[in-house]
Write an enzyme that holds these catalytic residues in place. Structure first.
Site, PDB file in Angstrom:
ATOM      1  CD1 TRP A 182      -2.787   1.689   0.701  1.00  0.00           C
ATOM      2  CD2 TRP A 182      -1.215   2.531   2.061  1.00  0.00           C
ATOM      3  NE1 TRP A 182      -3.117   3.003   0.997  1.00  0.00           N
ATOM      4  CE2 TRP A 182      -2.168   3.539   1.812  1.00  0.00           C
ATOM      5  CE3 TRP A 182      -0.122   2.833   2.873  1.00  0.00           C
ATOM      6  CZ2 TRP A 182      -2.078   4.809   2.376  1.00  0.00           C
ATOM      7  CZ3 TRP A 182      -0.017   4.097   3.415  1.00  0.00           C
ATOM      8  CH2 TRP A 182      -0.999   5.066   3.177  1.00  0.00           C
ATOM      9  CD  GLU A 223      -4.489  -1.365   2.592  1.00  0.00           C
ATOM     10  OE1 GLU A 223      -5.252  -0.888   3.456  1.00  0.00           O
ATOM     11  OE2 GLU A 223      -3.290  -1.640   2.821  1.00  0.00           O
ATOM     12  CE  LYS A 225      -6.069   6.471   3.081  1.00  0.00           C
ATOM     13  NZ  LYS A 225      -4.961   6.722   4.007  1.00  0.00           N
ATOM     14  CG  ASP A 258      -8.131  -0.410   5.530  1.00  0.00           C
ATOM     15  OD1 ASP A 258      -9.117   0.205   5.972  1.00  0.00           O
ATOM     16  OD2 ASP A 258      -7.020  -0.393   6.080  1.00  0.00           O
ATOM     17  CG  HIS A 261      -8.113   2.201   2.725  1.00  0.00           C
ATOM     18  ND1 HIS A 261      -6.891   1.683   2.351  1.00  0.00           N
ATOM     19  CD2 HIS A 261      -7.886   2.846   3.900  1.00  0.00           C
ATOM     20  CE1 HIS A 261      -5.980   1.992   3.260  1.00  0.00           C
ATOM     21  NE2 HIS A 261      -6.568   2.696   4.209  1.00  0.00           N
ATOM     22  CG  HIS A 285      -5.279  -4.097   6.643  1.00  0.00           C
ATOM     23  ND1 HIS A 285      -4.296  -3.177   6.326  1.00  0.00           N
ATOM     24  CD2 HIS A 285      -4.634  -5.285   6.811  1.00  0.00           C
ATOM     25  CE1 HIS A 285      -3.126  -3.786   6.296  1.00  0.00           C
ATOM     26  NE2 HIS A 285      -3.301  -5.050   6.589  1.00  0.00           N
ATOM     27  CG  ASP A 293      -8.119   5.222   6.175  1.00  0.00           C
ATOM     28  OD1 ASP A 293      -8.527   4.373   6.979  1.00  0.00           O
ATOM     29  OD2 ASP A 293      -6.960   5.244   5.736  1.00  0.00           O
ATOM     30  CG  ASP A 295      -6.664   3.619  10.043  1.00  0.00           C
ATOM     31  OD1 ASP A 295      -7.321   2.653   9.661  1.00  0.00           O
ATOM     32  OD2 ASP A 295      -5.805   4.166   9.356  1.00  0.00           O
ATOM     33  CG  ASP A 326      -4.396  -0.538   9.292  1.00  0.00           C
ATOM     34  OD1 ASP A 326      -3.779   0.162  10.122  1.00  0.00           O
ATOM     35  OD2 ASP A 326      -4.367  -0.322   8.071  1.00  0.00           O
TER      36      ASP A 326
END
Length: 419
Positions: A182, A223, A225, A258, A261, A285, A293, A295, A326
């Site tokens: 990524w 990955e 995003k 993810d 993302h 993730h 995003d 997290d 993540d």
């Protein structure tokens, strides 16, 4: 209380003992970067994070050295039930006199992760791995998609080094290593050329994956995003790009989803079965985005439950779905964040295993949507907490209501000494 709960689930055709036994076999990778705010050990800790990465908060007790991070991880693992792996970034290489000291990311070798291998062997853990394409002077700000050939070559060599390190981790620990590619490559404002960076990005990933590896041992992922801080207008590795790349290269890489993302109205839980129609394996993730995003710590919320349901329904017990966490929150006790996120992922998986999926699918196929809705709603009020407590006890970890006191003691005895 467990026996009474067990009987209530049995009325819906669910064997709680079997659910607990199955959950113990599902590996979940715990990410190292929650413990030190994604700082790593290979760059100046006084400089800010770059490349679309941002951690907020200044709760005391951040791990500052490999030894402190391993200590915090060790304690966290004792608070978490189930089968664990750890997930490492390349920036967490350990440099010392024994292995020759610091080297730049394009020169990393397996020896720089020997202490992590020793850590995992002692605890029976597997390890996943990630190249670190951010927070480095050679982000210009692009990496694998940079028009600067020297910059691009540096990051390609970094990716190849990470393939070799991933192979080392897999061979030493006897478990496949998921190696995730990524980058935060993109532009803050409207670009003049969207195609060129993506062509270079593809060529760079091709070069990285030309490094020899056994696909049964090393599982490279790509990955995507949607956007990030500083790259709000254009992201090179978009969902369309990464899925197309993975589809064209099924024999050497897999897609990674993810759930932070994508656009806020998109649900990764729905993407899991869509991808499994075409891909034999996928990686996840699991995180929690709040408007973007961000997290945040994983909660036992609706989307986490739905992701877990699809993991179980779609054959996640056979290993085709690789699960990792993540997130990074520096506004609360970091060990608490680690523990809550991992336990909530485990709760979601247990909740999914306690769902009579075959019976519900039969109702759907018979178009019996009345009973389907009724049963789905009734399942929500079954005594799940008693089953979860039994699972924790059977794994030898604290139950809900007990683990936080252990974390507080660790904070008082260890974390408060870090200034």
């Amino acid at each position: 209380m467990y026996n009474e709960a067990k009987e209530k689930y049995a009325k819906y055709g669910v064997n709680t003992d079997e659910a607990i036994a199955k959950l113990k076999e599902i590996p979940v990778a715990l990410h190292c970067w929650q413990g030190d705010d994604v700082r790593g050990f290979d760059t100046d800790p006084t400089k800010p994070l770059t490349g679309g990465i941002q951690t907020t908060g200044n709760y005391p007790g951040r791990a500052r050295t490999p030894q402190e991070l391993m200590s915090d991880l060790d304690f966290t693992l004792k608070m978490c039930p189930g089968t664990k792996k750890i997930n490492l970034h390349a920036s967490y290489a350990v440099f010392d006199e024994e292995n020759g000291g610091w080297v730049d990311r394009d020169k990393l070798e397996p020896k720089h992760f020997k202490k992590w291998v020793d850590f995992c062997k002692k605890r029976g853990l597997g390890a996943d791995f990630n190249p670190t394409f951010f927070s480095h002077p050679k982000c210009d700000p692009l990496t694998l998609s940079s028009p600067n050939e020297e910059t691009r070559k540096f990051w390609i060599e970094h990716g190849k080094a990470c393939i070799r390190i991933s192979n080392y981790l897999a061979e030493e620990l006897g478990q496949p290593c998921i190696m995730n590619i990524w980058t935060g490559d993109g532009y803050k404002d409207i670009p003049a050329d969207r195609l060129g960076p993506r062509q270079r990005y593809k060529e760079s990933i091709d070069e990285i994956l030309s490094e020899p590896y056994d696909f049964d041992k090393v599982k490279p992922c790509v990955e995507s995003k949607v956007f990030g801080i500083g790259v709000e207008s254009y992201t090179v590795g978009s969902a369309e790009f990464t899925l197309s790349y993975a589809a064209e290269n099924k024999d050497r890489c897999i897609p990674l989803l993810d759930n932070g993302h994508y656009h806020p109205t998109e649900l990764v839980s729905d993407k899991i079965p869509a991808l499994l129609v075409f891909f034999p394996e996928i990686a996840l993730h699991v995180t929690r985005g709040v408007r973007w995003d961000s997290d945040h710590v994983v909660l036992f919320d609706d989307e986490t439950k739905e992701i877990a349901k699809e993991i179980i329904r779609c054959g996640g017990l056979d290993g085709k779905i690789k699960i990792a966490l993540d997130y990074f929150d520096a506004s609360i006790n970091r060990i608490s964040a680690w523990t809550m996120g991992f336990r909530n992922m485990q709760k979601a998986l247990l909740f999914a295993l306690l769902t009579p999926n075959e019976a519900l699918a039969k109702l759907q196929n018979e178009s019996n949507f009345t009973e389907l809705m009724a049963v789905q709603e009734e399942l929500k009020t079954l005594p799940f907490g008693e089953i979860w407590d039994e699972y924790c006890v059977s794994c030898g970890v604290p139950k809900d209501g007990d683990w936080l006191n252990e974390v507080k003691r660790y904070e008082n005895d260890v974390l408060k000494g870090r200034i």
